[in-house]
Design an enzyme around this catalytic site. Structure first.
Site, PDB file in Angstrom:
ATOM      1  N   TRP A   1      -2.288  -2.783  -1.654  1.00 32.92           N
ATOM      2  CA  TRP A   1      -1.985  -4.500  -1.843  1.00 32.92           C
ATOM      3  C   TRP A   1      -2.740  -4.982  -0.680  1.00 32.92           C
ATOM      4  O   TRP A   1      -2.679  -4.691   0.453  1.00 32.92           O
ATOM      5  CB  TRP A   1      -0.558  -4.449  -1.520  1.00 32.92           C
ATOM      6  CG  TRP A   1       0.065  -5.742  -1.628  1.00 32.92           C
ATOM      7  CD1 TRP A   1       0.520  -6.274  -2.889  1.00 32.92           C
ATOM      8  CD2 TRP A   1       0.334  -6.610  -0.503  1.00 32.92           C
ATOM      9  NE1 TRP A   1       0.923  -7.690  -2.651  1.00 32.92           N
ATOM     10  CE2 TRP A   1       0.928  -7.978  -1.299  1.00 32.92           C
ATOM     11  CE3 TRP A   1       0.088  -6.888   0.864  1.00 32.92           C
ATOM     12  CZ2 TRP A   1       1.267  -9.102  -0.677  1.00 32.92           C
ATOM     13  CZ3 TRP A   1       0.484  -7.979   1.485  1.00 32.92           C
ATOM     14  CH2 TRP A   1       0.860  -9.004   0.779  1.00 32.92           C
TER      15      TRP A   1
ATOM     16  N   LYS B   1       6.535  -4.052  -3.843  1.00 25.14           N
ATOM     17  CA  LYS B   1       7.872  -3.812  -3.652  1.00 25.14           C
ATOM     18  C   LYS B   1       8.303  -3.917  -2.069  1.00 25.14           C
ATOM     19  O   LYS B   1       9.359  -4.654  -1.901  1.00 25.14           O
ATOM     20  CB  LYS B   1       8.211  -2.422  -4.103  1.00 25.14           C
ATOM     21  CG  LYS B   1       9.791  -2.111  -4.202  1.00 25.14           C
ATOM     22  CD  LYS B   1      10.236  -2.314  -5.514  1.00 25.14           C
ATOM     23  CE  LYS B   1      12.050  -2.211  -5.371  1.00 25.14           C
ATOM     24  NZ  LYS B   1      12.524  -3.195  -6.025  1.00 25.14           N
TER      25      LYS B   1
ATOM     26  N   GLU C   1      18.844 -16.508  -6.726  1.00 26.01           N
ATOM     27  CA  GLU C   1      18.266 -14.997  -7.217  1.00 26.01           C
ATOM     28  C   GLU C   1      17.852 -15.210  -8.703  1.00 26.01           C
ATOM     29  O   GLU C   1      16.763 -14.532  -9.107  1.00 26.01           O
ATOM     30  CB  GLU C   1      19.666 -13.894  -7.156  1.00 26.01           C
ATOM     31  CG  GLU C   1      19.248 -12.886  -7.782  1.00 26.01           C
ATOM     32  CD  GLU C   1      17.854 -11.981  -6.992  1.00 26.01           C
ATOM     33  OE1 GLU C   1      17.687 -12.484  -6.044  1.00 26.01           O
ATOM     34  OE2 GLU C   1      17.630 -10.680  -7.593  1.00 26.01           O
TER      35      GLU C   1
ATOM     36  N   ASN D   1      -1.776   2.457   5.540  1.00 29.49           N
ATOM     37  CA  ASN D   1      -0.776   1.215   4.903  1.00 29.49           C
ATOM     38  C   ASN D   1      -0.698   0.801   6.318  1.00 29.49           C
ATOM     39  O   ASN D   1       0.059   1.434   7.388  1.00 29.49           O
ATOM     40  CB  ASN D   1       0.364   1.843   4.606  1.00 29.49           C
ATOM     41  CG  ASN D   1       1.452   1.103   4.126  1.00 29.49           C
ATOM     42  OD1 ASN D   1       2.613   1.547   4.209  1.00 29.49           O
ATOM     43  ND2 ASN D   1       1.344  -0.187   4.270  1.00 29.49           N
ATOM     44  N   GLY D   2      -0.728  -0.700   6.299  1.00 30.46           N
ATOM     45  CA  GLY D   2      -0.403  -1.498   7.287  1.00 30.46           C
ATOM     46  C   GLY D   2      -1.353  -2.271   8.002  1.00 30.46           C
ATOM     47  O   GLY D   2      -2.302  -2.951   7.029  1.00 30.46           O
TER      48      GLY D   2
ATOM     49  N   HIS E   1      20.822 -35.317  -4.786  1.00 25.61           N
ATOM     50  CA  HIS E   1      20.128 -35.738  -3.351  1.00 25.61           C
ATOM     51  C   HIS E   1      18.569 -35.622  -3.725  1.00 25.61           C
ATOM     52  O   HIS E   1      18.069 -35.698  -2.765  1.00 25.61           O
ATOM     53  CB  HIS E   1      20.548 -35.174  -2.159  1.00 25.61           C
ATOM     54  CG  HIS E   1      22.079 -35.211  -1.965  1.00 25.61           C
ATOM     55  ND1 HIS E   1      22.408 -36.545  -1.448  1.00 25.61           N
ATOM     56  CD2 HIS E   1      23.258 -34.561  -2.285  1.00 25.61           C
ATOM     57  CE1 HIS E   1      23.757 -36.588  -1.429  1.00 25.61           C
ATOM     58  NE2 HIS E   1      24.307 -35.350  -1.687  1.00 25.61           N
TER      59      HIS E   1
ATOM     60  N   GLU F   1       9.222 -14.645 -10.208  1.00 25.59           N
ATOM     61  CA  GLU F   1       8.418 -13.550  -9.747  1.00 25.59           C
ATOM     62  C   GLU F   1       7.689 -12.756 -11.008  1.00 25.59           C
ATOM     63  O   GLU F   1       6.586 -11.940 -10.931  1.00 25.59           O
ATOM     64  CB  GLU F   1       9.082 -12.693  -8.833  1.00 25.59           C
ATOM     65  CG  GLU F   1      10.140 -11.876  -9.041  1.00 25.59           C
ATOM     66  CD  GLU F   1      10.964 -11.055  -7.994  1.00 25.59           C
ATOM     67  OE1 GLU F   1      10.112 -10.663  -6.977  1.00 25.59           O
ATOM     68  OE2 GLU F   1      11.990 -10.719  -8.069  1.00 25.59           O
TER      69      GLU F   1
ATOM     70  N   CYS G   1       0.813  -1.220   0.033  1.00 26.17           N
ATOM     71  CA  CYS G   1       0.065   0.054   0.003  1.00 26.17           C
ATOM     72  C   CYS G   1       0.817   1.344   0.032  1.00 26.17           C
ATOM     73  O   CYS G   1       2.029   1.400   0.661  1.00 26.17           O
ATOM     74  CB  CYS G   1      -0.974   0.143   1.362  1.00 26.17           C
ATOM     75  SG  CYS G   1      -2.084  -1.244   1.165  1.00 26.17           S
TER      76      CYS G   1
ATOM     77  N   LYS H   1      14.166 -14.305  -9.603  1.00 29.41           N
ATOM     78  CA  LYS H   1      13.607 -13.353 -10.659  1.00 29.41           C
ATOM     79  C   LYS H   1      12.787 -13.916 -11.729  1.00 29.41           C
ATOM     80  O   LYS H   1      11.577 -13.299 -12.207  1.00 29.41           O
ATOM     81  CB  LYS H   1      15.043 -12.934 -11.353  1.00 29.41           C
ATOM     82  CG  LYS H   1      15.866 -11.797 -10.850  1.00 29.41           C
ATOM     83  CD  LYS H   1      15.367 -10.707 -10.582  1.00 29.41           C
ATOM     84  CE  LYS H   1      14.646 -10.466  -9.221  1.00 29.41           C
ATOM     85  NZ  LYS H   1      15.089 -10.131  -8.043  1.00 29.41           N
TER      86      LYS H   1
ATOM     87  N   ARG I   1       4.060  -0.200  -4.822  1.00 28.43           N
ATOM     88  CA  ARG I   1       3.914  -0.800  -3.390  1.00 28.43           C
ATOM     89  C   ARG I   1       2.521  -1.557  -3.337  1.00 28.43           C
ATOM     90  O   ARG I   1       2.152  -2.081  -2.570  1.00 28.43           O
ATOM     91  CB  ARG I   1       3.674   0.393  -2.601  1.00 28.43           C
ATOM     92  CG  ARG I   1       4.810   1.195  -2.376  1.00 28.43           C
ATOM     93  CD  ARG I   1       4.595   2.304  -1.535  1.00 28.43           C
ATOM     94  NE  ARG I   1       4.547   1.938  -0.025  1.00 28.43           N
ATOM     95  CZ  ARG I   1       5.429   1.749   0.638  1.00 28.43           C
ATOM     96  NH1 ARG I   1       6.682   1.657   0.435  1.00 28.43           N
ATOM     97  NH2 ARG I   1       5.089   1.191   1.849  1.00 28.43           N
TER      98      ARG I   1
HETATM   99  C1  AGP Z   1      12.642  -9.416  -5.093  1.00 31.22           C
HETATM  100  O1  AGP Z   1      12.972  -9.114  -6.211  1.00 31.22           O
HETATM  101  C2  AGP Z   1      11.854  -8.678  -4.189  1.00 31.22           C
HETATM  102  N1  AGP Z   1      11.907  -7.289  -4.549  1.00 31.22           N
HETATM  103  C3  AGP Z   1      12.072  -9.098  -2.700  1.00 31.22           C
HETATM  104  O2  AGP Z   1      12.126 -10.367  -2.695  1.00 31.22           O
HETATM  105  C4  AGP Z   1      12.892  -8.252  -1.931  1.00 31.22           C
HETATM  106  O3  AGP Z   1      14.106  -8.388  -2.066  1.00 31.22           O
HETATM  107  C5  AGP Z   1      12.164  -8.545  -0.309  1.00 31.22           C
HETATM  108  O4  AGP Z   1      10.988  -8.272  -0.097  1.00 31.22           O
HETATM  109  C6  AGP Z   1      13.150  -7.594   0.422  1.00 31.22           C
HETATM  110  O5  AGP Z   1      12.851  -6.173   0.426  1.00 31.22           O
HETATM  111  P1  AGP Z   1      13.955  -5.222   1.124  1.00 31.22           P
HETATM  112  O6  AGP Z   1      15.063  -5.582   0.490  1.00 31.22           O
HETATM  113  O7  AGP Z   1      13.415  -3.918   0.926  1.00 31.22           O
HETATM  114  O8  AGP Z   1      13.921  -5.403   2.659  1.00 31.22           O
END
Ligand code: AGP
Length: 610
Positions: A75, A605, A483, A99-100, A506, A490, A2, A487, A27
């Site tokens: 969100w 994000k 990573e 937000n929260g 394994h 997501e 949010c 990527k 967000r």
């Molecule tokens: C990955 O592409 C994401 N953006 C996500 O995994 C992100 O790294 C994670 O939510 C942590 O966010 P931060 O680094 O702002 O704490």
């Protein structure tokens, strides 16, 4: 998780709010809404389900003349995406954005229903609006009602409130969710994040938990919830509005991938001693004696930032000879972690606002550990909660999928590892010089890797219809495999998993068939032969191997189905470099599959809820 904005001044509020929301859409994009104070007409609310574009279409052609208002991009947490659940929530003479998460909203909601109130949404936010309205009906003004209700609700919030009784005022409050106040000339702003107000001002105040701000066009007053005045310094942000634009790229993610050479250089800038045998980290504020006395480091982070932590473990242990554990913040905080004085808790967070990471910091703080954070946002909650900070200078990262934030985290952690090694005497001047020279070459090497985008793009054309991918690597390439898989999943919604290559036999080897592309990260070094052997195990089971190797490679590249190359680089600089083709592969696959790269489904994000 949010985004909220608020404006009071002399401009038309609607375009200012919409532009602010556009910068905050990363967000959350389940719904968007605004509430503006129309002179003589009270509060007008507009809300649309889905992305901001829906709201924009809805208000197109309507003439609002308000110069005060609030906005929200959602969100979803409590209640699915829908118009009734969209913010702002208007009850009586007030409208509210949030937000929260309000943890005790169920008993409060039941109380409101028992008092004869009708709830029009499933959200926790609407309950706050009713609580405020209830107090106002008992005679409180909006500000007093807000303060009272903040004493009743439990949980996390950044709130923006407008009231018909005070049409030139925006009220704001914060606890455990980000909120900045932008200080303009004859106008003031609130926002969840700085890019939302950058077009108007670079002067900001960071609110602390438990504070209330009252904004008019002429000024801002900040107090504690109980009314005690608070004075905050005004910070001047060194980001500029252009940094938060796409600059001709099709997506923010692509722009941010291409920004990596400069983001990496900026993160290194001014941090290497003139003799190139030491590192300067003045804002770290942890003394050399304290660093020497450390018995252990625990790195705590989430998602991509956790991957950076996993990669850093290899380097810190090798260079500073100090045991490093790496934990996921949402796990760490709940298991009564064994920490205390003598241990460094190193959090890594792009936003500095991730709820789990902040909670982990609080837990470690209670137990007496020293807190250091690697963070991209000056003045963020993590930066303020830590004893010291190593900033990444990536600039604003808007794409939900983290790219330049990750590689700059790797660079900041590299510098920290060298510093620690030097201070603890495990790394000599010559060794440091070699490592720092390797690092100095990284921006140029990343630039060369970026120039090979078309190679990843043509591989993407070959593989974008596959349903599953495996990513394998050994040593510090294992986190890069993680990573790469993150990527891909997501932004393209392809199922992707990553393993330490030695683990394949394994279990995961059972997945290999002629449909399974396996991305093998194979830099030169002591583990190279083992990775080649793992690649052959895949080939023997008809799997498809895509090798990521350096320019000098002849062995593995001759045996596999496809190759992505990067320039030759130092061992600890390679993780950042090998990330580049994986970013491109994920990006181009997502584009070919028609996915919304910058706003992938279900994601936001900055994850400010638990
Ligand atoms: C990955 O592409 C994401 N953006 C996500 O995994 C992100 O790294 C994670 O939510 C942590 O966010 P931060 O680094 O702002 O704490």
């Amino acid at each position: 998780m949010c985004g909220i904005v608020g404006y009071v001044g002399s401009q038309m509020a609607v375009p200012v709010l919409i532009e602010g929301l556009r910068k905050l859409e990363y967000r959350g994009y389940d719904s968007a809404g605004i509430a503006v104070l129309e002179p003589g007409n009270g509060i007008a609310v507009e809300r649309g389900e889905g992305k901001l574009a829906v709201l924009e279409a809805q208000i197109h052609g309507k003439e609002y003349i308000a110069t005060t208002g609030i906005g929200h991009t959602r969100w979803a947490t409590h209640g699915r995406p829908s118009v009734p659940n969209a913010h702002p929530h208007k009850v009586g003479r007030i409208a509210l954005v949030h937000n929260g998460i309000i943890e005790n909203y169920i008993p409060l909601r039941e109380r409101m229903i028992a008092a004869g109130r009708t709830m029009n949404s499933e959200t926790d936010t609407e309950v706050i609006a009713h609580l405020i309205d209830e107090r106002m009906q008992q005679g409180d003004n909006a500000e007093a009602a807000l303060r009272h209700v903040l004493g009743e609700v439990r949980g996390a919030y950044a709130l923006g409130l407008v009231c018909e009784d005070a049409p030139d005022v925006v009220y704001a409050a914060r606890k455990a969710c980000p909120l900045v106040v932008g200080m303009g000339e004859g106008e003031n702003f609130i926002a969840s994040d700085i890019p939302a107000i950058l077009a108007h001002t670079r002067r900001v105040i960071y609110l602390d938990d438990g504070e209330v701000a009252v904004l008019t066009a002429d000024g801002v007053t900040v107090t504690r919830v109980d009314g005690t005045p608070v004075t905050h310094p005004v910070n001047v942000v060194d980001w500029n509005p252009v940094m938060a634009e796409k600059a001709g790229f099709k997506h923010f993610m692509l722009k941010e991938i291409h920004e990596q050479p400069s983001a990496i250089s900026d993160t290194m800038m001014g941090r290497v001693t003139p003799d190139r045998d030491g590192v300067l980290l003045p804002e770290m504020e942890i003394s050399d004696d304290a660093l020497r006395a450390l018995t252990r480091i625990t790195i705590v982070a989430c998602g991509t930032s956790w991957h950076a932590g996993l990669a850093a473990k290899y380097m810190i242990e090798a260079v500073a000879r100090l045991p490093v554990e790496v934990d996921i913040a949402s796990e760490y905080r709940y298991r009564d972690p064994l920490t205390g004085p003598g241990e460094l808790i190193l959090t890594i967070t792009q936003s500095g606002e991730t709820a789990d990471t902040l909670a982990a910091m609080q837990e470690a703080r209670k137990k007496g550990a020293t807190l250091l954070t690697v963070c991209n946002v000056v003045g963020s909650s993590a930066a303020r909660a830590a004893d010291g900070v190593v900033y990444t200078h990536a600039g604003p990262e808007i794409g939900v999928a983290s790219t330049k934030a990750f590689t700059t985290q790797l660079v900041a952690l590299y510098l920290f590892a060298v510093h620690l090694g030097r201070v603890r005497g495990t790394l000599g001047a010559e060794g440091a010089r070699e490592l720092l020279d390797d690092l100095a070459r990284l921006p140029g090497q990343v630039k060369m890797a970026l120039a090979r985008e078309d190679e990843a793009e043509s591989l993407a054309k070959q593989f974008f219809r596959h349903r599953d991918f495996l990513f394998l690597g050994r040593g510090s390439m294992f986190p890069i495999a993680l990573e790469g898989a993150l990527k891909l999943k997501e932004i393209s919604y392809i199922h992707a998993e990553a393993y330490a290559a030695g683990e394949m036999k394994h279990g995961p080897i059972a997945l290999i068939d002629e449909e399974m592309p396996v991305v093998m990260l194979a830099p030169p070094g002591p583990q190279y032969e083992k990775v080649v052997a793992n690649a052959m195990e895949v080939k023997a089971r008809d799997g498809i191997v895509i090798a990521v190797v350096d320019d000098a490679d002849t062995e593995l590249s001759a045996k596999v189905d496809a190759v992505l190359r990067v320039p030759m680089a130092g061992p600890f600089a390679s993780p950042a470099l090998y990330t580049i083709p994986l970013q491109f592969l994920a990006y181009h696959i997502a584009v070919l599959r028609g996915c919304d790269v910058d706003q992938p489904r279900n994601l936001a994000k900055s994850v400010t809820v638990e």
